[in-house]
Write an enzyme that holds these catalytic residues in place. Structure first.
Site, PDB file in Angstrom:
ATOM      1  NE  ARG A 237      -4.277  -1.445   0.111  1.00 48.98           N
ATOM      2  CZ  ARG A 237      -4.381  -2.519  -0.697  1.00 48.98           C
ATOM      3  NH1 ARG A 237      -3.412  -2.788  -1.574  1.00 48.98           N
ATOM      4  NH2 ARG A 237      -5.453  -3.283  -0.660  1.00 48.98           N
ATOM      5  CD  GLU A 266      -2.806   3.055  -5.580  1.00 47.80           C
ATOM      6  OE1 GLU A 266      -3.871   2.480  -5.886  1.00 47.80           O
ATOM      7  OE2 GLU A 266      -1.828   2.462  -5.089  1.00 47.80           O
ATOM      8  CG  HIS A 285      -2.992  -0.877  -7.019  1.00 48.16           C
ATOM      9  ND1 HIS A 285      -3.403  -0.245  -5.883  1.00 48.16           N
ATOM     10  CD2 HIS A 285      -3.045  -2.203  -6.734  1.00 48.16           C
ATOM     11  CE1 HIS A 285      -3.696  -1.135  -4.942  1.00 48.16           C
ATOM     12  NE2 HIS A 285      -3.486  -2.338  -5.453  1.00 48.16           N
TER      13      HIS A 285
HETATM   14  N1  LIG Z   1      -0.353  -4.387  -5.443  1.00 44.72           N
HETATM   15  C1  LIG Z   1      -1.434  -5.129  -5.438  1.00 44.72           C
HETATM   16  O1  LIG Z   1      -2.183  -5.187  -6.417  1.00 44.72           O
HETATM   17  C2  LIG Z   1      -1.762  -5.958  -4.240  1.00 44.72           C
HETATM   18  C3  LIG Z   1      -1.449  -5.537  -2.974  1.00 44.72           C
HETATM   19  N2  LIG Z   1      -1.743  -6.318  -1.883  1.00 44.72           N
HETATM   20  C4  LIG Z   1      -1.347  -5.882  -0.537  1.00 44.72           C
HETATM   21  O2  LIG Z   1      -0.518  -6.888   0.033  1.00 44.72           O
HETATM   22  C5  LIG Z   1      -0.851  -7.035   1.402  1.00 44.72           C
HETATM   23  C6  LIG Z   1      -0.384  -8.390   1.921  1.00 44.72           C
HETATM   24  O3  LIG Z   1      -1.187  -9.442   1.411  1.00 44.72           O
HETATM   25  P1  LIG Z   1      -0.958 -10.951   1.923  1.00 44.72           P
HETATM   26  O4  LIG Z   1       0.440 -11.369   1.701  1.00 44.72           O
HETATM   27  O5  LIG Z   1      -2.044 -11.759   1.343  1.00 44.72           O
HETATM   28  O6  LIG Z   1      -1.189 -10.743   3.492  1.00 44.72           O
HETATM   29  P2  LIG Z   1      -0.683 -11.668   4.695  1.00 44.72           P
HETATM   30  O7  LIG Z   1      -1.596 -11.339   5.827  1.00 44.72           O
HETATM   31  O8  LIG Z   1      -0.560 -13.068   4.253  1.00 44.72           O
HETATM   32  O9  LIG Z   1       0.791 -11.097   4.993  1.00 44.72           O
HETATM   33  C7  LIG Z   1       1.016  -9.914   5.691  1.00 44.72           C
HETATM   34  C8  LIG Z   1       2.284 -10.093   6.497  1.00 44.72           C
HETATM   35  O10 LIG Z   1       2.611  -8.859   7.139  1.00 44.72           O
HETATM   36  C9  LIG Z   1       3.008  -9.126   8.487  1.00 44.72           C
HETATM   37  N3  LIG Z   1       2.679  -7.942   9.289  1.00 44.72           N
HETATM   38  C10 LIG Z   1       1.468  -7.427   9.556  1.00 44.72           C
HETATM   39  N4  LIG Z   1       1.577  -6.342  10.346  1.00 44.72           N
HETATM   40  C11 LIG Z   1       2.892  -6.187  10.584  1.00 44.72           C
HETATM   41  C12 LIG Z   1       3.653  -5.255  11.347  1.00 44.72           C
HETATM   42  N5  LIG Z   1       3.039  -4.273  12.041  1.00 44.72           N
HETATM   43  N6  LIG Z   1       4.986  -5.377  11.359  1.00 44.72           N
HETATM   44  C13 LIG Z   1       5.607  -6.382  10.678  1.00 44.72           C
HETATM   45  N7  LIG Z   1       4.943  -7.299   9.952  1.00 44.72           N
HETATM   46  C14 LIG Z   1       3.600  -7.198   9.905  1.00 44.72           C
HETATM   47  C15 LIG Z   1       2.212 -10.364   8.890  1.00 44.72           C
HETATM   48  O11 LIG Z   1       2.889 -11.135   9.880  1.00 44.72           O
HETATM   49  P3  LIG Z   1       2.610 -10.909  11.449  1.00 44.72           P
HETATM   50  O12 LIG Z   1       1.128 -10.919  11.617  1.00 44.72           O
HETATM   51  O13 LIG Z   1       3.327 -12.041  12.098  1.00 44.72           O
HETATM   52  O14 LIG Z   1       3.220  -9.587  11.790  1.00 44.72           O
HETATM   53  C16 LIG Z   1       2.184 -11.146   7.592  1.00 44.72           C
HETATM   54  O15 LIG Z   1       3.281 -12.000   7.509  1.00 44.72           O
HETATM   55  C17 LIG Z   1      -2.375  -6.799   1.408  1.00 44.72           C
HETATM   56  O16 LIG Z   1      -2.843  -6.426   2.696  1.00 44.72           O
HETATM   57  C18 LIG Z   1      -2.550  -5.696   0.393  1.00 44.72           C
HETATM   58  O17 LIG Z   1      -2.463  -4.440   1.015  1.00 44.72           O
HETATM   59  C19 LIG Z   1      -2.369  -7.515  -2.036  1.00 44.72           C
HETATM   60  C20 LIG Z   1      -2.709  -7.979  -3.289  1.00 44.72           C
HETATM   61  C21 LIG Z   1      -2.464  -7.229  -4.490  1.00 44.72           C
HETATM   62  O1  LIG Z   2      -4.493  -4.243  -3.782  1.00 44.15           O
HETATM   63  C1  LIG Z   2      -5.077  -5.240  -4.003  1.00 44.15           C
HETATM   64  C2  LIG Z   2      -5.546  -6.169  -3.025  1.00 44.15           C
HETATM   65  O2  LIG Z   2      -6.024  -7.251  -3.424  1.00 44.15           O
HETATM   66  O3  LIG Z   2      -5.474  -5.860  -1.821  1.00 44.15           O
END
Ligand SMILES: NC(=O)C1=CN([C@@H]2O[C@H](COP(=O)(O)OP(=O)(O)OC[C@H]3O[C@@H](n4cnc5c(N)ncnc54)[C@H](OP(=O)(O)O)[C@@H]3O)[C@@H](O)[C@H]2O)C=CC1
Ligand SMILES: O=CC(=O)O
Length: 324
Positions: A237, A266, A285
Site C-alpha cells: 500500500r 492513486e 497498481h
Molecule cells: N499491489 C497489489 O495489487 C496488491 C497488494 N496487496 C497488498 O498486500 C498485502 C499483503 O497481502 P498478503 O500477503 O495476502 O497478506 P498476509 O496477511 O498473508 O501477509 C502480511 C504479512 O505482514 C506481516 N505484518 C502485519 N503487520 C505487521 C507489522 N506491524 N509489522 C511487521 N509485519 C507485519 C504479517 O505477519 P505478522 O502478523 O506475524 O506480523 C504477515 O506475515 C495486502 O494487505 C494488500 O495491502 C495484495 C494484493 C495485491
Molecule cells: O491491492 C489489491 C488487493 O487485493 O489488496
C-alpha cells in the site's frame, strides 16, 4: 437476493451469481463511484461485490441498512471499517491466496527492472537519447547471491521469496511480528529485527497490510538506515512509505532505486518526480491484474456471496464475529 457489482468483472463470475438466483446490477461504466453514489446503489441491495478501494466507513454502513454482506475483490481491506461492518451486522469477505503469485510476480518484475534501470533505459529510445553503445552509461546491479529483506513475510511475501531464491539464489531475511516457520524451513529464510532488515538487505520488499503500525513505516529515518546500494520495493500500500522522504532518499543517494506498484494518492500525478528517475519504476497498481487471477478473485468473491445468500458463513469472511 440482489447484488450490486461496483465495476465490471469477468463474465464467469456474473454467470455464477445469476445461476445461483441473484438479480444483478452492475456499474458497467466502470467509473469510480463516489461514496454517495455507492450508498445510493447499495441502499436498494442485499449484497455488494466491491471492486476498488473506496472508503467503506461507519457513514456508509449506517446509510445502507438493507446490506447483509460485502464480498471484496481484493485481499487488502484497509479501506473498510471492519468494526462498523460488524456493528451493522454486515459480513465482509476478501480474496486471499488466489492473487499471491500474480502480486509476487509484480514485486519480482519491479525488483529486476529497478536493478537493471530497465524503465529509465527504455525511455531513452523514444527520447532519441540512444545514440551509441556505451560501456559505462547508467549501469545496473546484479541480484544473484544478494540479500532480499521482506517486510511482512505472509502469503505474497512467501511467493516473492520463493521466486527470488529459485531465480537468483538470493538470501532471504524477513521481519514480521511473528515468525514464519514454513518460510524458514522451505527457503532458509532468517528472522531478523527491523533494524537488521534495514542495514543488511540489498533490497527490501514491503508486503504487510496497511495498519496504524505500518503506516509511513518507511520514512526519512528508515531510508537513512538502509544501504546506499539498496533497492526499495512496495507492492502493498502506498501509505506504508512516505513519498516525500522516498524522493529525497533517492535524490540524495541514500538508497539506490525504488519500484512501486502502489502510491498515495492513486492515481499518482503525472508530474511526480519519481516518474523521471532512471532508477525508479512505478506501475499503476496492477499486482493482481492477470486474466487468470482476476477471474479467480471474482469467482471467489461470487462464491462468498452465494454462501451468504444461503445463510451460511462466507468462506473467506474477515469479521467472523459478525456470526456471533
Ligand atoms: N499491489 C497489489 O495489487 C496488491 C497488494 N496487496 C497488498 O498486500 C498485502 C499483503 O497481502 P498478503 O500477503 O495476502 O497478506 P498476509 O496477511 O498473508 O501477509 C502480511 C504479512 O505482514 C506481516 N505484518 C502485519 N503487520 C505487521 C507489522 N506491524 N509489522 C511487521 N509485519 C507485519 C504479517 O505477519 P505478522 O502478523 O506475524 O506480523 C504477515 O506475515 C495486502 O494487505 C494488500 O495491502 C495484495 C494484493 C495485491
Ligand atoms: O491491492 C489489491 C488487493 O487485493 O489488496
Amino acid at each position: 437476493m440482489n447484488v450490486f457489482i461496483s465495476k465490471n468483472i469477468p463474465s464467469q463470475a456474473v454467470e455464477l451469481l445469476k445461476n445461483n438466483g441473484f438479480e444483478i446490477d452492475i456499474n458497467s461504466d466502470d467509473k469510480n463511484l463516489s461514496q454517495e453514489e455507492l450508498i445510493a446503489a447499495c441502499k436498494q441491495h442485499d449484497f455488494l461485490l466491491n471492486i476498488g478501494h473506496a472508503n467503506l466507513d461507519s457513514h456508509f454502513f449506517s446509510s445502507c441498512p438493507n446490506l447483509k454482506g460485502i464480498a471484496l475483490a481484493s485481499v487488502g481491506y484497509d479501506h473498510v471499517d471492519i468494526n462498523a461492518a460488524t456493528r451493522a451486522g454486515v459480513a465482509v469477505s476478501n480474496t486471499p491466496d488466489v492473487l499471491s503469485e500474480a502480486t509476487a510476480d509484480i514485486a519480482f518484475l519491479l525488483l529486476l527492472a529497478v536493478s537493471r534501470k530497465a524503465f529509465g533505459r527504455a525511455r531513452e529510445i523514444p527520447a532519441g537519447e540512444w545514440k551509441d553503445f556505451s560501456f559505462l552509461h547508467e549501469l545496473g546491479i546484479d541480484l544473484s547471491g544478494k540479500t532480499l529483506g521482506i517486510y511482512g513475510l505472509g502469503r505474497i511475501g512467501y511467493e516473492l521469496a520463493r521466486k527470488a531464491k529459485a531465480a537468483f539464489n538470493m538470501n532471504i531475511i524477513y521481519y514480521n511480528r511473528s515468525k514464519n516457520p514454513k518460510a524458514e524451513k522451505d527457503l532458509d529464510a532468517k528472522y531478523v529485527n527491523f533494524d537488521d532488515l534495514l542495514t543488511k538487505s540489498d533490497a527490501i520488499s514491503v508486503h504487510t497490510n496497511l495498519s496504524p503500525e505500518t503506516e509511513f513505516r518507511f520514512n526519512k529515518d528508515v531510508f537513512k538506515r538502509m544501504k546506499s546500494s539498496a533497492i526499495f520495493i512496495n507492492t502493498a500500500r502506498g501509505k506504508i512509505h512516505n513519498e516525500k522522504d522516498l524522493i529525497e532518499a533517492l535524490e540524495t543517494h541514500e538508497i539506490w532505486g525504488a519500484g512501486l506498484d502502489v502510491t498515495d494518492p492513486e492515481p499518482m500525478s503525472k508530474d511526480n518526480p519519481l516518474l523521471n528517475m532512471t532508477n525508479v519504476c512505478v506501475l499503476p497498481h496492477i499486482g493482481s491484474a492477470t486474466i487468470e487471477t482476476r477471474t479467480k478473485m471474482a469467482t471467489l468473491a461470487a462464491n462468498n456471496l452465494i454462501a451468504a445468500a444461503k445463510g451460511k458463513q462466507m468462506p473467506q469472511v474477515v469479521n467472523k464475529e459478525v456470526y456471533g
